[in-house]
Design an enzyme around this catalytic site. Structure first.
Site, PDB file in Angstrom:
ATOM      1  N   LYS A 111       7.326 -51.331  -3.305  1.00  0.00           N
ATOM      2  CA  LYS A 111       8.164 -51.543  -2.114  1.00  0.00           C
ATOM      3  C   LYS A 111       8.915 -50.273  -1.724  1.00  0.00           C
ATOM      4  O   LYS A 111       8.940 -49.903  -0.563  1.00  0.00           O
ATOM      5  CB  LYS A 111       9.211 -52.644  -2.372  1.00  0.00           C
ATOM      6  CG  LYS A 111       8.658 -54.014  -2.664  1.00  0.00           C
ATOM      7  CD  LYS A 111       9.772 -55.054  -2.733  1.00  0.00           C
ATOM      8  CE  LYS A 111      10.787 -54.808  -3.838  1.00  0.00           C
ATOM      9  NZ  LYS A 111      10.251 -54.971  -5.211  1.00  0.00           N
ATOM     10  N   ARG A 149      17.070 -61.287  -2.171  1.00  0.00           N
ATOM     11  CA  ARG A 149      16.521 -61.451  -3.514  1.00  0.00           C
ATOM     12  C   ARG A 149      16.564 -62.909  -3.966  1.00  0.00           C
ATOM     13  O   ARG A 149      16.081 -63.248  -5.025  1.00  0.00           O
ATOM     14  CB  ARG A 149      17.410 -60.700  -4.458  1.00  0.00           C
ATOM     15  CG  ARG A 149      17.041 -59.483  -5.285  1.00  0.00           C
ATOM     16  CD  ARG A 149      15.725 -58.972  -5.433  1.00  0.00           C
ATOM     17  NE  ARG A 149      15.612 -58.063  -6.550  1.00  0.00           N
ATOM     18  CZ  ARG A 149      15.648 -56.744  -6.466  1.00  0.00           C
ATOM     19  NH1 ARG A 149      15.797 -56.155  -5.312  1.00  0.00           N
ATOM     20  NH2 ARG A 149      15.506 -56.010  -7.547  1.00  0.00           N
ATOM     21  N   ARG A 184       7.198 -45.352 -14.844  1.00  0.00           N
ATOM     22  CA  ARG A 184       8.307 -44.854 -14.017  1.00  0.00           C
ATOM     23  C   ARG A 184       9.534 -44.573 -14.878  1.00  0.00           C
ATOM     24  O   ARG A 184      10.247 -43.602 -14.669  1.00  0.00           O
ATOM     25  CB  ARG A 184       8.644 -45.874 -12.932  1.00  0.00           C
ATOM     26  CG  ARG A 184       9.784 -45.424 -12.042  1.00  0.00           C
ATOM     27  CD  ARG A 184       9.962 -46.342 -10.864  1.00  0.00           C
ATOM     28  NE  ARG A 184      10.671 -47.544 -11.228  1.00  0.00           N
ATOM     29  CZ  ARG A 184      10.838 -48.581 -10.415  1.00  0.00           C
ATOM     30  NH1 ARG A 184      10.310 -48.568  -9.214  1.00  0.00           N
ATOM     31  NH2 ARG A 184      11.513 -49.635 -10.804  1.00  0.00           N
ATOM     32  N   ARG A 216      15.002 -44.182 -15.244  1.00  0.00           N
ATOM     33  CA  ARG A 216      15.838 -45.310 -14.813  1.00  0.00           C
ATOM     34  C   ARG A 216      16.193 -46.190 -15.999  1.00  0.00           C
ATOM     35  O   ARG A 216      15.314 -46.595 -16.762  1.00  0.00           O
ATOM     36  CB  ARG A 216      15.086 -46.126 -13.757  1.00  0.00           C
ATOM     37  CG  ARG A 216      15.645 -45.921 -12.364  1.00  0.00           C
ATOM     38  CD  ARG A 216      14.899 -46.700 -11.350  1.00  0.00           C
ATOM     39  NE  ARG A 216      15.149 -48.138 -11.439  1.00  0.00           N
ATOM     40  CZ  ARG A 216      14.796 -48.983 -10.496  1.00  0.00           C
ATOM     41  NH1 ARG A 216      14.199 -48.541  -9.403  1.00  0.00           N
ATOM     42  NH2 ARG A 216      15.039 -50.268 -10.623  1.00  0.00           N
ATOM     43  N   ARG A 259      13.553 -58.513 -15.617  1.00  0.00           N
ATOM     44  CA  ARG A 259      13.511 -58.362 -14.152  1.00  0.00           C
ATOM     45  C   ARG A 259      12.355 -59.164 -13.567  1.00  0.00           C
ATOM     46  O   ARG A 259      12.465 -59.720 -12.470  1.00  0.00           O
ATOM     47  CB  ARG A 259      13.398 -56.877 -13.783  1.00  0.00           C
ATOM     48  CG  ARG A 259      14.745 -56.164 -13.942  1.00  0.00           C
ATOM     49  CD  ARG A 259      14.595 -54.664 -14.005  1.00  0.00           C
ATOM     50  NE  ARG A 259      14.008 -54.104 -12.815  1.00  0.00           N
ATOM     51  CZ  ARG A 259      13.319 -52.964 -12.798  1.00  0.00           C
ATOM     52  NH1 ARG A 259      13.117 -52.277 -13.907  1.00  0.00           N
ATOM     53  NH2 ARG A 259      12.826 -52.517 -11.672  1.00  0.00           N
TER      54      ARG A 259
HETATM   55  P1  AMP Z   1      15.529 -52.524  -7.291  1.00  0.00           P
HETATM   56  O1  AMP Z   1      15.800 -51.062  -7.160  1.00  0.00           O
HETATM   57  O2  AMP Z   1      15.338 -53.201  -5.971  1.00  0.00           O
HETATM   58  O3  AMP Z   1      14.445 -52.828  -8.270  1.00  0.00           O
HETATM   59  O4  AMP Z   1      16.866 -53.167  -7.891  1.00  0.00           O
HETATM   60  C1  AMP Z   1      17.375 -52.771  -9.154  1.00  0.00           C
HETATM   61  C2  AMP Z   1      18.502 -53.687  -9.569  1.00  0.00           C
HETATM   62  O5  AMP Z   1      19.551 -53.658  -8.601  1.00  0.00           O
HETATM   63  C3  AMP Z   1      18.143 -55.170  -9.705  1.00  0.00           C
HETATM   64  O6  AMP Z   1      17.566 -55.451 -10.968  1.00  0.00           O
HETATM   65  C4  AMP Z   1      19.510 -55.809  -9.524  1.00  0.00           C
HETATM   66  O7  AMP Z   1      20.305 -55.670 -10.682  1.00  0.00           O
HETATM   67  C5  AMP Z   1      20.130 -54.947  -8.439  1.00  0.00           C
HETATM   68  N1  AMP Z   1      19.813 -55.438  -7.080  1.00  0.00           N
HETATM   69  C6  AMP Z   1      19.078 -54.822  -6.126  1.00  0.00           C
HETATM   70  N2  AMP Z   1      19.007 -55.550  -5.002  1.00  0.00           N
HETATM   71  C7  AMP Z   1      19.733 -56.672  -5.249  1.00  0.00           C
HETATM   72  C8  AMP Z   1      20.027 -57.834  -4.485  1.00  0.00           C
HETATM   73  N3  AMP Z   1      19.568 -57.990  -3.226  1.00  0.00           N
HETATM   74  N4  AMP Z   1      20.804 -58.788  -5.065  1.00  0.00           N
HETATM   75  C9  AMP Z   1      21.269 -58.660  -6.315  1.00  0.00           C
HETATM   76  N5  AMP Z   1      21.012 -57.600  -7.088  1.00  0.00           N
HETATM   77  C10 AMP Z   1      20.254 -56.598  -6.572  1.00  0.00           C
END
Ligand code: AMP
Length: 188
Positions: free
Chosen positions: A14, A89, A128, A134, A145
């Site tokens: 994404k 989410r 990654r 990360r 996750r």
């Molecule tokens: P991502 O970079 O989208 O994979 O997000 C990494 C982490 O950020 C997730 O595992 C959550 O802890 C937090 N996160 C990102 N987007 C959201 C969201 N819309 N709602 C809640 N937590 C989020």
């Protein structure tokens, strides 16, 4: 004007695709994960609250993310289009987004579901973690996750399908092939 939501498991691509296409179309790439990681790095009040959730692979509490998105989508650059990457989410976030877009007189064109099998996603995320360092790309947190994705985020696929907004794209191809397919389905 292009306004899109990108759905898909962590590691589906994404972020990469949203970044490329937003650049190509000159619209905003809005990643809640990036916004939260920046807040954590800068030790803002939001960052301090979000950090432990992010590190464990749990969703950050809705209210924090909703305030963040309300502020972000109200900024002037959002009027010329956006790609949302990582938001909504869960179902409450999707409901909030509907109301917010109505208030802002903006309309989402479509929701793109990037489909990638689980084993591919885990392999990509482990790779990654090594490359980008990360904190949430360790095997244990990756598994959590994916669970969180299945329990809370995957129901959005049905939600948007029922609203006839969903478009599915095969994310298990080279990045360029995915970009080509996205460009075809979005502007056809
Ligand atoms: P991502 O970079 O989208 O994979 O997000 C990494 C982490 O950020 C997730 O595992 C959550 O802890 C937090 N996160 C990102 N987007 C959201 C969201 N819309 N709602 C809640 N937590 C989020």
């Amino acid at each position: 004007m292009t306004r899109l939501i990108f759905l898909g498991p962590p590691g589906a691509g994404k972020g990469t695709q949203a970044k490329n296409l937003a650049h190509h179309w000159n619209i905003s790439h809005i990643s809640t994960g990036d916004l939260l990681r920046n807040a954590v790095r800068e030790h803002t009040p939001l960052g301090l609250q979000a950090q432990s959730y992010q590190e464990r692979g749990e969703l950050v509490p809705d209210q924090l993310v909703l305030d963040l998105m309300q502020e972000r989508l109200s900024q002037p650059d959002s009027e010329s289009g956006w790609i949302l990457d990582g938001f909504p989410r869960n179902l409450p976030q999707a409901g909030f987004l509907n109301d917010l877009l109505q208030k802002l007189a903006q309309k989402c064109d479509c929701v793109v579901n990037l489909e990638v099998p689980d084993d591919v996603v885990v392999a990509r995320l482990l790779g990654r973690g090594k490359k980008e360092g990360r904190a949430d790309d360790t095997e244990e947190v990756i598994r959590r996750r994916l669970e969180v994705y299945r329990e809370q985020t995957a129901p959005l696929i049905e939600y948007y399908r029922e609203r006839q907004q969903l478009v599915s794209v095969n994310g298990n191809q080279s990045p360029q092939e995915v970009t080509d397919e996205l460009q075809n389905v979005i502007h056809s």
